[in-house]
Design a protein around this motif. Structure first.
Motif, PDB file in Angstrom:
ATOM      1  N   TYR A 282       0.568  -1.289   0.205  1.00  0.00           N
ATOM      2  CA  TYR A 282       0.007   0.130   0.069  1.00  0.00           C
ATOM      3  C   TYR A 282       0.983   1.272  -0.090  1.00  0.00           C
ATOM      4  CZ  TYR A 282      -4.067   2.965   1.095  1.00  0.00           C
ATOM      5  OH  TYR A 282      -5.149   3.897   0.828  1.00  0.00           O
ATOM      6  N   GLN A 308      -5.381  -0.318  -5.294  1.00  0.00           N
ATOM      7  CA  GLN A 308      -5.258  -0.343  -3.928  1.00  0.00           C
ATOM      8  C   GLN A 308      -6.609  -0.951  -3.401  1.00  0.00           C
ATOM      9  OE1 GLN A 308      -4.722   3.993  -3.681  1.00  0.00           O
ATOM     10  NE2 GLN A 308      -2.652   3.696  -2.602  1.00  0.00           N
ATOM     11  N   ILE A 309      -7.818  -0.544  -4.149  1.00  0.00           N
ATOM     12  CA  ILE A 309      -8.949  -1.275  -3.749  1.00  0.00           C
ATOM     13  C   ILE A 309      -9.030  -2.847  -3.621  1.00  0.00           C
ATOM     14  CG2 ILE A 309     -11.325  -1.403  -4.564  1.00  0.00           C
ATOM     15  CD1 ILE A 309     -10.966   1.447  -5.638  1.00  0.00           C
ATOM     16  N   MET A 312      -7.421  -3.623  -0.528  1.00  0.00           N
ATOM     17  CA  MET A 312      -8.203  -3.725   0.455  1.00  0.00           C
ATOM     18  C   MET A 312      -9.318  -4.678   0.497  1.00  0.00           C
ATOM     19  SD  MET A 312      -9.024   0.496   0.903  1.00  0.00           S
ATOM     20  CE  MET A 312      -9.097   0.878  -0.763  1.00  0.00           C
ATOM     21  N   ARG A 317     -11.900  -5.525   3.613  1.00  0.00           N
ATOM     22  CA  ARG A 317     -12.588  -4.323   4.008  1.00  0.00           C
ATOM     23  C   ARG A 317     -13.534  -3.814   2.858  1.00  0.00           C
ATOM     24  NH1 ARG A 317      -7.072  -1.197   6.002  1.00  0.00           N
ATOM     25  NH2 ARG A 317      -6.499  -2.658   7.752  1.00  0.00           N
ATOM     26  N   GLU A 319     -16.532  -2.185   3.034  1.00  0.00           N
ATOM     27  CA  GLU A 319     -16.864  -0.849   3.122  1.00  0.00           C
ATOM     28  C   GLU A 319     -16.166   0.239   2.655  1.00  0.00           C
ATOM     29  OE1 GLU A 319     -17.045  -3.139   5.562  1.00  0.00           O
ATOM     30  OE2 GLU A 319     -19.282  -3.786   5.514  1.00  0.00           O
ATOM     31  N   GLN A 320     -14.927   0.246   3.087  1.00  0.00           N
ATOM     32  CA  GLN A 320     -13.879   1.047   2.759  1.00  0.00           C
ATOM     33  C   GLN A 320     -13.395   0.691   1.270  1.00  0.00           C
ATOM     34  OE1 GLN A 320     -10.209   0.299   4.781  1.00  0.00           O
ATOM     35  NE2 GLN A 320      -9.091   2.134   3.882  1.00  0.00           N
ATOM     36  N   SER A 321     -13.533  -0.268   0.742  1.00  0.00           N
ATOM     37  CA  SER A 321     -13.285  -0.526  -0.793  1.00  0.00           C
ATOM     38  C   SER A 321     -14.357   0.236  -1.641  1.00  0.00           C
ATOM     39  CB  SER A 321     -13.353  -2.021  -1.109  1.00  0.00           C
ATOM     40  OG  SER A 321     -12.158  -2.607  -0.286  1.00  0.00           O
ATOM     41  N   ALA A 323     -16.324   2.734  -0.462  1.00  0.00           N
ATOM     42  CA  ALA A 323     -15.938   4.222  -0.313  1.00  0.00           C
ATOM     43  C   ALA A 323     -15.172   4.771  -1.270  1.00  0.00           C
ATOM     44  CB  ALA A 323     -15.893   4.526   1.172  1.00  0.00           C
ATOM     45  N   THR A 324     -13.850   4.072  -1.460  1.00  0.00           N
ATOM     46  CA  THR A 324     -13.038   4.515  -2.159  1.00  0.00           C
ATOM     47  C   THR A 324     -13.231   4.319  -3.578  1.00  0.00           C
ATOM     48  OG1 THR A 324     -11.421   3.701  -0.508  1.00  0.00           O
ATOM     49  CG2 THR A 324     -10.341   4.212  -2.623  1.00  0.00           C
ATOM     50  N   GLU A 327     -15.664   7.183  -4.945  1.00  0.00           N
ATOM     51  CA  GLU A 327     -14.727   8.279  -4.740  1.00  0.00           C
ATOM     52  C   GLU A 327     -14.228   8.482  -6.131  1.00  0.00           C
ATOM     53  OE1 GLU A 327     -11.445  10.791  -2.427  1.00  0.00           O
ATOM     54  OE2 GLU A 327     -12.067   9.175  -1.757  1.00  0.00           O
TER      55      GLU A 327
END
Length: 762
Positions: A282, A308-309, A312, A317, A319-321, A323-324, A327
């Protein structure tokens, strides 16, 4: 995670044209850093050169500079072509055959850059024939490489590119041109990697690296990076990590800040990702992202963000994936880039399925089904298209629909010998067979999954052991190097201290002797300097006081002049007003009134100058508003005619403000008088705004009936129209009349800075 690496590798192979061009851009970006110094050396060399071979080589060098200059400007290519012609003429005059060959190759490259491929190829063939006919080894090899570049990097074109490059290498070797030979070997290794012949590509790159080191070439980061990438593709993660780290270290040592650094960081991150070292992966993804953002390379930013996604997602992860990913696609929409669009769709589908939100996943799966006929069987796209579809059909219990995609995924994975994808596919197949009531087939697929899974675990264990051994060896090597450096530093410090002590004793004696003699001399010189400085300071102060007094007098006189000019104009206006009382002729009265308006226009300028601290320029925004108010009051039409003013901030000197004000006066007066007869209501728009190339546009527009259709401003008896034309010429501007829902009177002129005018007068 290994699935992702395999898919990206194959995607790079299928889109190798883009990879090759990107590599060329990286090399260009690195070379550009040294261009200013190189250009300076060439120009200085040309100034001192005669009509000899040195001048020929300098002309060719300058031509190459313009050819490789960043940006695509016709003037640069014209300069390069002109220089190549001059070099060839001088070479022919001197019978300098090598110069003729070099100039022909340069000319071919210029034609290629301009898009004239046929002429470029013909010129390159001429260069080859000339070089072969005169037994010029380097120029013959250069011509081969030049011809190779005319072929693409797909199928038969790639084979031709390889053939011509292989012809150049032995010629460089025979002539002892090691640097050129190393570059050709690197290119050839790159071509064989595009042909998927990784062993041969690695051998050629190792030879290139050895030659570069032999000639002392320092910028080896590109070779290291390509070696690391190829070792990753062959499954040797230890050497992949080794060369990836060497590429990073070398790039940072030579201060490479080009887009090549982004590729180096990204590939090292992929290697760490495959080794399940997610924190390090990362961190290097983030470094690559920073470089891509600095160069505003949107495609690179998107791909790194997707990497990066996926990382993740691999560490659970979702939820974080999500959101990213949301975006990223909002800030950097994939647009027409099919690869990025399919990747985004695949990631959305997988994340929603991981979050058990199947209705949301469905619309992305439907989009992937749309792409399946064209991309579902392509190496670079298949995993991204097939795997989300398979998973969705399993979760929605549509087992029969999943089988075609399982078969496609399995055949492609086995062609690539990708154990991870084979194992994942076998596990999915076993689950679907079991759910479909096919226990025998399910058991067979599960056994195949276990076999491949065990092989993968063995490979992962071997990789981890190899990496640990590699890290241990590196740490030991670094520790030994540190100890040797410390010992060497201690010896150097001891010798330095002894030398310093001896020199201090000798130097101290000399300094003491010199100090006594210098002290007295410096004292006398200081006294003389102080007296001289005091005298000069007094003289400077006196001159400054005199200059301040003269400047104040000048400003006062200028204000007084502007004040008196304004008063004189007012007197003339009053005289004209008195004269009008004795006239009955309406035309004469109208002429006097027009003259009064014109004088009031000039009077306002002089009033502004003596009331302002700045005696050289007029604030046009304030001046135009006051002039419009005066004209509106003079005609008594405030209620009938609406004035809209839009003026950009601009300050002009008197030489431009006066004609501009007179043009405004004529245009507004004509609009009030003729555009709205009687009590007719109307609107007048006055604008002054900047346009291109430092010019400004003054425009007065009304919504009246406009001018007659055949009206000719250059053939009229109107004094006002003649004045506007003459004043526009005085401004060196362009005058325009246009009927557009009324009449538009426009003048385009270039604002002249007062400082520049003052310098010209001086």
């Amino acid at each position: 995670m290994v699935f992702f690496l395999t898919a990206i590798d194959r995607n790079l192979y299928m889109r190798r044209v883009k990879i090759f061009l990107l590599a060329a851009m990286m090399l260009t970006a690195t070379a550009v850093c040294s261009q200013p110094a190189k250009l300076k050396n060439i120009l200085e060399g040309l100034k001192g050169s005669g009509q000899d071979t040195t001048r020929v080589n300098l002309l060719i060098g300058l031509g190459k500079f313009y050819l490789n200059k960043p940006g695509e400007f016709k003037s640069d290519l014209d300069s390069a072509l002109l220089l190549s012609g001059q070099a060839r003429q001088l070479s022919q005059k001197l019978n300098y055959n090598a110069g003729v060959g070099k100039s022909l190759i340069l000319e071919s490259q210029v034609f290629s850059e301009t898009g004239n491929k046929s002429k470029a190829m013909a010129t390159a063939q001429n260069a080859l024939q000339f070089a072969q006919g005169h037994h010029l080894l380097k120029e013959t090899a250069d011509a081969y490489l030049s011809i190779a570049n005319f072929y693409g990097i797909e199928n038969s074109d790639l084979a031709e590119r390889i053939r011509y490059t292989e012809k150049a290498i032995p010629l460089y070797q025979q002539g002892g041109f090691k640097m050129e030979q190393a570059g050709a070997l690197k290119s050839l290794g790159d071509y064989y990697h595009l042909q998927a012949d990784n062993p041969k590509a690695l051998k050629l790159l190792e030879e290139s690296l050895a030659l570069y080191k032999a000639v002392g070439f320092k910028e080896l980061q590109g070779v290291y990076d390509l070696l690391g990438y190829l070792y990753a593709r062959t499954g040797n993660d230890v050497l992949s990590l080794k060369y990836g780290l060497m590429a990073v270290k070398t790039a940072e040592q030579v201060r490479d800040t080009s887009m090549q650094l982004c590729t180096i960081y990204n590939r090292l991150a992929i290697t760490y990702n495959g080794l399940k070292r997610y924190d390090q992966a990362y961190a290097y993804y983030q470094k690559a992202l920073n470089v891509a953002l600095r160069y505003q390379q949107t495609d690179a930013v998107q791909q790194i963000k997707f990497n990066q996604i996926i990382l993740m997602m691999g560490i659970k992860r979702p939820e974080q994936s999500l959101a990213t990913l949301t975006e990223v696609v909002q800030k950097y929409p994939p647009g027409d880039n099919t690869r990025l669009r399919i990747t985004a769709l695949s990631l959305f589908a997988k994340i929603y399925m991981d979050m058990k939100q199947l209705p949301k996943a469905k619309r992305f799966v439907d989009s992937l089904l749309f792409y399946y006929p064209d991309f579902g069987k392509e190496f670079g796209y298949a995993p991204f298209v097939n795997e989300p579809i398979i998973k969705y059909y399993f979760l929605t219990k549509a087992f029969n629909k999943a089988y075609p995609y399982l078969k496609t995924n399995d055949s492609l994975a086995r062609l690539r010998h990708n154990l991870t994808t084979i194992a994942t596919n076998e596990l999915n197949w076993a689950k679907i067979d079991s759910a479909s009531g096919k226990p025998v087939s399910a058991l067979q697929h599960y056994q195949e999954y276990k076999s491949k899974s065990d092989s993968i675990k063995d490979l992962d264990l071997k990789k981890q052991l190899s990496i640990l051994q590699f890290q241990f060896d590196v740490d030991n090597k670094d520790r030994d190097i540190l100890l040797l450096r410390q010992k060497g530093q201690l010896q150097q410090n001891r010798l330095r201290n002894e030398t310093i002590l001896r020199n201090v004793v000798i130097g101290g004696l000399i300094v003491v002797m010199m100090f006594a003699g210098l002290l007295y001399s410096r004292y006398n010189e200081k006294n003389k300097s102080n007296k001289l400085l005091t005298s000069k300071q007094t003289q400077i102060n006196r001159q400054n006081d005199e200059l301040i007094r003269l400047l104040q007098e000048k400003e006062w006189l200028l204000k007084e002049i502007h004040h008196r000019v304004k008063n004189n104009l007012q007197i003339v206006i009053s005289l004209l007003n008195t004269q009008s009382a004795y006239l009955d002729n309406q035309d004469a009265l109208e002429a006097i009134k027009n003259s009064q308006h014109r004088m009031q226009t000039m009077s306002l300028i002089h009033q502004k100058l003596y009331q302002s601290e700045n005696l050289s320029t007029i604030d046009m925004a304030v001046y135009i508003r006051e002039l419009v108010e005066y004209l509106s009051d003079s005609f008594g039409r405030n209620k009938n005619v609406v004035m809209e003013i839009k003026v950009a901030p601009l300050k002009l000197d008197v030489a431009q403000a006066v004609p501009l004000g007179l043009i405004l006066n004529e245009a507004i007066s004509n609009a009030i008088k003729y555009a709205f007869p009687g009590e007719q209501r109307g609107r007048i728009d006055i604008c002054l705004e900047p346009v291109a190339d430092g010019k400004y546009l003054l425009c007065v527009a009304d919504n009246g009936p406009g001018l007659p259709e055949n009206f000719d401003p250059y053939n009229t008896s109107s004094l006002g129209m003649s004045l506007m034309l003459g004043l526009s010429q005085q401004l060196d501007g362009d005058f325009m009349l246009k009927n557009n829902n009324g009449l538009r009177v426009c003048v385009t002129f270039k604002a002249m800075k007062f400082n520049n005018l003052e310098n010209e007068l001086a």
